[in-house]
Design a protein around this motif. Structure first.
Motif, PDB file in Angstrom:
ATOM      1  N   LEU A 172      -1.006   4.528  -1.314  1.00 21.73           N
ATOM      2  CA  LEU A 172      -2.462   4.123  -0.649  1.00 21.73           C
ATOM      3  C   LEU A 172      -1.971   4.288   0.914  1.00 21.73           C
ATOM      4  O   LEU A 172      -2.141   3.253   1.864  1.00 21.73           O
ATOM      5  N   TYR A 173      -1.733   5.511   1.430  1.00 24.08           N
ATOM      6  CA  TYR A 173      -1.239   5.791   2.902  1.00 24.08           C
ATOM      7  C   TYR A 173      -2.127   5.530   3.810  1.00 24.08           C
ATOM      8  O   TYR A 173      -1.927   5.211   4.892  1.00 24.08           O
ATOM      9  N   ASP A 174      -3.345   5.892   3.582  1.00 26.74           N
ATOM     10  CA  ASP A 174      -4.439   5.714   4.504  1.00 26.74           C
ATOM     11  C   ASP A 174      -4.834   4.082   4.703  1.00 26.74           C
ATOM     12  O   ASP A 174      -5.011   3.594   5.926  1.00 26.74           O
ATOM     13  N   ASP A 175      -4.836   3.372   3.502  1.00 26.53           N
ATOM     14  CA  ASP A 175      -4.815   1.890   3.854  1.00 26.53           C
ATOM     15  C   ASP A 175      -3.831   1.304   4.486  1.00 26.53           C
ATOM     16  O   ASP A 175      -3.948   0.372   5.512  1.00 26.53           O
ATOM     17  N   ALA A 176      -2.717   1.813   4.330  1.00 31.72           N
ATOM     18  CA  ALA A 176      -1.343   1.246   4.920  1.00 31.72           C
ATOM     19  C   ALA A 176      -1.538   1.647   6.349  1.00 31.72           C
ATOM     20  O   ALA A 176      -1.249   0.654   7.169  1.00 31.72           O
ATOM     21  N   THR A 177      -1.849   2.687   6.650  1.00 28.72           N
ATOM     22  CA  THR A 177      -1.910   3.071   8.139  1.00 28.72           C
ATOM     23  C   THR A 177      -3.166   2.139   8.651  1.00 28.72           C
ATOM     24  O   THR A 177      -2.877   1.688   9.996  1.00 28.72           O
ATOM     25  N   ASN A 178      -4.039   1.921   8.140  1.00 28.22           N
ATOM     26  CA  ASN A 178      -5.117   1.195   8.802  1.00 28.22           C
ATOM     27  C   ASN A 178      -4.598  -0.288   8.920  1.00 28.22           C
ATOM     28  O   ASN A 178      -4.845  -0.764  10.117  1.00 28.22           O
ATOM     29  N   LYS A 179      -4.018  -1.050   7.858  1.00 25.71           N
ATOM     30  CA  LYS A 179      -3.348  -2.208   8.192  1.00 25.71           C
ATOM     31  C   LYS A 179      -2.445  -2.298   9.455  1.00 25.71           C
ATOM     32  O   LYS A 179      -2.252  -3.222  10.314  1.00 25.71           O
ATOM     33  N   LEU A 180      -1.292  -1.217   9.541  1.00 24.31           N
ATOM     34  CA  LEU A 180      -0.490  -1.382  10.475  1.00 24.31           C
ATOM     35  C   LEU A 180      -1.093  -1.243  11.862  1.00 24.31           C
ATOM     36  O   LEU A 180      -0.706  -1.661  12.710  1.00 24.31           O
ATOM     37  N   GLU A 181      -2.063  -0.115  11.971  1.00 20.82           N
ATOM     38  CA  GLU A 181      -2.691  -0.272  13.335  1.00 20.82           C
ATOM     39  C   GLU A 181      -3.482  -1.382  13.644  1.00 20.82           C
ATOM     40  O   GLU A 181      -3.693  -1.699  14.866  1.00 20.82           O
ATOM     41  N   LYS A 182      -4.177  -2.110  12.751  1.00 22.26           N
ATOM     42  CA  LYS A 182      -4.619  -3.611  13.194  1.00 22.26           C
ATOM     43  C   LYS A 182      -3.603  -4.295  13.399  1.00 22.26           C
ATOM     44  O   LYS A 182      -3.846  -5.195  14.373  1.00 22.26           O
ATOM     45  N   ILE A 183      -2.283  -4.357  12.672  1.00 20.56           N
ATOM     46  CA  ILE A 183      -1.323  -5.165  13.388  1.00 20.56           C
ATOM     47  C   ILE A 183      -1.143  -4.963  14.931  1.00 20.56           C
ATOM     48  O   ILE A 183      -0.791  -5.939  15.486  1.00 20.56           O
ATOM     49  N   ILE A 184      -0.808  -3.797  15.168  1.00 20.82           N
ATOM     50  CA  ILE A 184      -0.520  -3.429  16.603  1.00 20.82           C
ATOM     51  C   ILE A 184      -1.761  -3.716  17.449  1.00 20.82           C
ATOM     52  O   ILE A 184      -1.481  -4.165  18.721  1.00 20.82           O
ATOM     53  N   ASP A 243       0.886  -1.225  -0.116  1.00 19.65           N
ATOM     54  CA  ASP A 243      -0.017  -0.051  -0.045  1.00 19.65           C
ATOM     55  C   ASP A 243       0.721   1.266  -0.033  1.00 19.65           C
ATOM     56  O   ASP A 243       0.743   2.258  -0.739  1.00 19.65           O
ATOM     57  N   ILE A 244       2.020   1.305   0.867  1.00 21.09           N
ATOM     58  CA  ILE A 244       2.846   2.425   0.876  1.00 21.09           C
ATOM     59  C   ILE A 244       3.365   2.557  -0.454  1.00 21.09           C
ATOM     60  O   ILE A 244       3.443   3.685  -1.043  1.00 21.09           O
ATOM     61  N   LYS A 245       3.969   1.335  -1.223  1.00 23.46           N
ATOM     62  CA  LYS A 245       4.633   1.534  -2.460  1.00 23.46           C
ATOM     63  C   LYS A 245       3.658   2.141  -3.598  1.00 23.46           C
ATOM     64  O   LYS A 245       3.969   2.882  -4.399  1.00 23.46           O
ATOM     65  N   ASN A 246       2.315   1.833  -3.180  1.00 25.13           N
ATOM     66  CA  ASN A 246       1.295   2.284  -4.181  1.00 25.13           C
ATOM     67  C   ASN A 246       0.590   3.557  -3.901  1.00 25.13           C
ATOM     68  O   ASN A 246      -0.469   3.992  -4.578  1.00 25.13           O
ATOM     69  N   ALA A 261       5.643  -2.965  12.954  1.00 22.49           N
ATOM     70  CA  ALA A 261       4.467  -1.966  12.506  1.00 22.49           C
ATOM     71  C   ALA A 261       4.757  -0.701  12.888  1.00 22.49           C
ATOM     72  O   ALA A 261       4.354   0.168  12.183  1.00 22.49           O
ATOM     73  N   TYR A 262       5.207  -0.576  14.009  1.00 24.18           N
ATOM     74  CA  TYR A 262       5.744   0.832  14.615  1.00 24.18           C
ATOM     75  C   TYR A 262       6.687   1.539  13.534  1.00 24.18           C
ATOM     76  O   TYR A 262       6.520   2.883  13.360  1.00 24.18           O
ATOM     77  N   ASN A 263       7.685   0.994  13.305  1.00 23.27           N
ATOM     78  CA  ASN A 263       8.640   1.509  12.294  1.00 23.27           C
ATOM     79  C   ASN A 263       7.904   1.970  11.034  1.00 23.27           C
ATOM     80  O   ASN A 263       7.933   3.068  10.576  1.00 23.27           O
ATOM     81  N   HIS A 264       7.198   0.925  10.555  1.00 19.31           N
ATOM     82  CA  HIS A 264       6.206   1.411   9.356  1.00 19.31           C
ATOM     83  C   HIS A 264       5.559   2.600   9.519  1.00 19.31           C
ATOM     84  O   HIS A 264       5.319   3.269   8.530  1.00 19.31           O
ATOM     85  N   LEU A 265       4.653   2.593  10.503  1.00 15.20           N
ATOM     86  CA  LEU A 265       3.858   3.681  10.980  1.00 15.20           C
ATOM     87  C   LEU A 265       4.572   4.909  11.165  1.00 15.20           C
ATOM     88  O   LEU A 265       4.246   6.014  10.362  1.00 15.20           O
ATOM     89  N   GLY A 266       5.664   5.005  11.933  1.00 13.85           N
ATOM     90  CA  GLY A 266       6.454   5.935  11.982  1.00 13.85           C
ATOM     91  C   GLY A 266       6.875   6.675  10.800  1.00 13.85           C
ATOM     92  O   GLY A 266       6.850   7.817  10.461  1.00 13.85           O
TER      93      GLY A 266
END
Length: 164
Positions: free
Chosen positions: A22-34, A17-20, A43-48
């Motif tokens: 789609l930052y909001d989608d990526a953020t949602n996925k990362l927050e779900k992982i956490i 998602d980040i590469k494409n 996940a914190y690194n990628h969100l950071g």
């Protein structure tokens, strides 16, 4: 599929998602992982990264990088990302401490860390120290582009020294 494999797969999808863009989608996925596993440091690194680079929320990015270091101190990527943020913010003492730690992390690319030291010293006007680290960067890589970038940086420092 075990717990960790599922989280790594979700992280991979967030990366896509980040590469494409789609930052909001990526953020949602990362927050779900956490939410699933608050101890999954990557996940914190990628969100950071998202908060720092894409949303320009530097304080939030810094908090997330610190959480990643706390949860996954052996994860090399956080050292690169957090170093860039600290450099951007001019937090030299914290940056030096982070880079000193990074040099002992298995799998870290030493040439990249030497380059971050060099940038730090150059930004502080410590040109001789910067030049020493740009040389270390060049001598610790097999990548021709990295060597050329280090040589360009050395030339830039030499030009600055002539101005002094």
């Amino acid at each position: 599929m075990d717990h960790l494999t599922k989280l790594e797969e979700m992280l991979h999808l967030a990366n896509d998602d980040i590469k494409n863009g789609l930052y909001d989608d990526a953020t949602n996925k990362l927050e779900k992982i956490i939410d699933i596993d608050p101890g999954f440091g990557k996940a914190y690194n990628h969100l950071g990264y998202l908060y720092e680079v894409k949303f320009k929320e530097f304080d939030k990015g810094e908090t997330l990088y610190k959480l990643c270091l706390e949860k996954s101190p052996m994860y090399p990527s956080v050292y690169y990302n957090y170093a860039v943020l600290l450099s951007t913010l001019g937090k030299w003492d914290e940056l030096k401490e982070l880079l000193d730690t990074a040099m002992n992390i298995p799998g870290i690319v030493k040439a990249t860390i030497y380059n971050e030291y060099a940038i730090m010293y150059e930004q502080q006007g410590k040109l001789d120290k910067a030049m020493d680290f740009y040389k270390k960067c060049a001598l610790n890589t097999l990548d021709k582009n990295t060597v050329n970038r280090a040589k360009d940086s050395l030339d830039r420092c030499k030009m600055k020294k002539e101005l002094l």
